[in-house]
Design a protein around this motif. Structure first.
Motif, PDB file in Angstrom:
ATOM      1  N   MET A   1       0.945  -1.325   0.437  1.00  0.00           N
ATOM      2  CA  MET A   1       0.080  -0.082  -0.166  1.00  0.00           C
ATOM      3  C   MET A   1       1.015   0.991   0.007  1.00  0.00           C
ATOM      4  N   ILE A   2       0.513   2.108  -1.176  1.00  0.00           N
ATOM      5  CA  ILE A   2       1.291   3.499  -0.974  1.00  0.00           C
ATOM      6  C   ILE A   2       0.511   4.333  -0.081  1.00  0.00           C
ATOM      7  N   VAL A   3       1.467   5.054   0.747  1.00  0.00           N
ATOM      8  CA  VAL A   3       0.770   6.303   1.676  1.00  0.00           C
ATOM      9  C   VAL A   3       1.100   7.509   0.884  1.00  0.00           C
ATOM     10  N   LYS A   4       0.201   8.412   0.855  1.00  0.00           N
ATOM     11  CA  LYS A   4       0.567   9.661   0.308  1.00  0.00           C
ATOM     12  C   LYS A   4      -0.111  10.804   1.464  1.00  0.00           C
ATOM     13  N   VAL A   5       0.494  11.870   1.447  1.00  0.00           N
ATOM     14  CA  VAL A   5       0.045  13.057   2.399  1.00  0.00           C
ATOM     15  C   VAL A   5      -1.152  13.756   1.717  1.00  0.00           C
ATOM     16  N   ASP A   6      -2.001  14.122   2.428  1.00  0.00           N
ATOM     17  CA  ASP A   6      -3.290  14.804   2.002  1.00  0.00           C
ATOM     18  C   ASP A   6      -3.041  16.107   1.369  1.00  0.00           C
ATOM     19  N   THR A   7      -2.652  16.182   0.128  1.00  0.00           N
ATOM     20  CA  THR A   7      -2.119  17.306  -0.303  1.00  0.00           C
ATOM     21  C   THR A   7      -3.248  18.541  -0.555  1.00  0.00           C
ATOM     22  N   ASP A   8      -4.660  18.051  -0.542  1.00  0.00           N
ATOM     23  CA  ASP A   8      -5.686  19.003  -0.562  1.00  0.00           C
ATOM     24  C   ASP A   8      -5.574  19.817   0.699  1.00  0.00           C
ATOM     25  N   LEU A   9      -5.359  19.072   1.590  1.00  0.00           N
ATOM     26  CA  LEU A   9      -5.195  19.849   3.156  1.00  0.00           C
ATOM     27  C   LEU A   9      -4.208  20.730   3.079  1.00  0.00           C
ATOM     28  N   ILE A  10      -3.017  20.348   2.532  1.00  0.00           N
ATOM     29  CA  ILE A  10      -1.816  21.134   2.464  1.00  0.00           C
ATOM     30  C   ILE A  10      -1.849  22.509   1.693  1.00  0.00           C
ATOM     31  N   LYS A  11      -2.524  22.119   0.588  1.00  0.00           N
ATOM     32  CA  LYS A  11      -3.011  23.263  -0.268  1.00  0.00           C
ATOM     33  C   LYS A  11      -3.872  24.030   0.462  1.00  0.00           C
ATOM     34  N   GLU A  12      -4.849  23.709   0.791  1.00  0.00           N
ATOM     35  CA  GLU A  12      -5.677  24.687   1.736  1.00  0.00           C
ATOM     36  C   GLU A  12      -5.023  25.549   2.942  1.00  0.00           C
TER      37      GLU A  12
END
Length: 140
Positions: A1-12
């Protein structure tokens, strides 16, 4: 499983940070200084001429060549003239401030990842470029 940072929250959150920046009166003043410089052809030409002299001296240094006294005097006079020109002086100040802000944000992020926690103020590097305009780019 690939884990990714929530970039939508970071962009917000970045939008919130950048909105705060855009609303600061000091930002508008510095932005106006950069725009005024970009619109002033004489100032841009003077700055470009100085940067050409600066690059030529750097190239000489790379080749282990010593500039002549005349070359150094010409360079120093051109540098002094930059600071005597109010448009260029304000541009250089604004450019330095924006570079320092960019560095602060980058360092804060880098240290957060490196330390696996928020960095304390004492852990953030101090100071700015202090380059007198040789950091490059003038946005035109």
């Amino acid at each position: 499983m690939i884990v990714k940072v929530d970039t939508d929250l970071i962009k917000e959150k970045m939008q919130e940070l950048c909105t705060e920046l855009l609303q600061q009166e000091s930002y508008q003043t510095m932005r106006n200084s950069i725009d005024r410089f970009a619109e002033d052809e004489r100032s841009v030409e003077q700055y470009d001429s100085f940067m050409a002299k600066h690059r030529a001296l750097e190239q000489m240094e790379t080749r282990n060549e010593e500039p002549t006294d005349d070359e150094m005097n010409e360079y120093e006079q051109a540098e002094q003239a930059l600071y005597e020109n109010e448009v260029i002086r304000k541009f250089l100040y604004a450019q330095r401030e924006f570079n320092q802000l960019h560095d602060l944000v980058s360092q804060y992020f880098r240290l957060t990842v490196q330390l696996n926690r928020l960095p304390e103020s004492s852990e953030l590097p101090k100071g700015g470029c202090g380059c007198g305009g040789s950091c490059g780019g003038h946005g035109h």
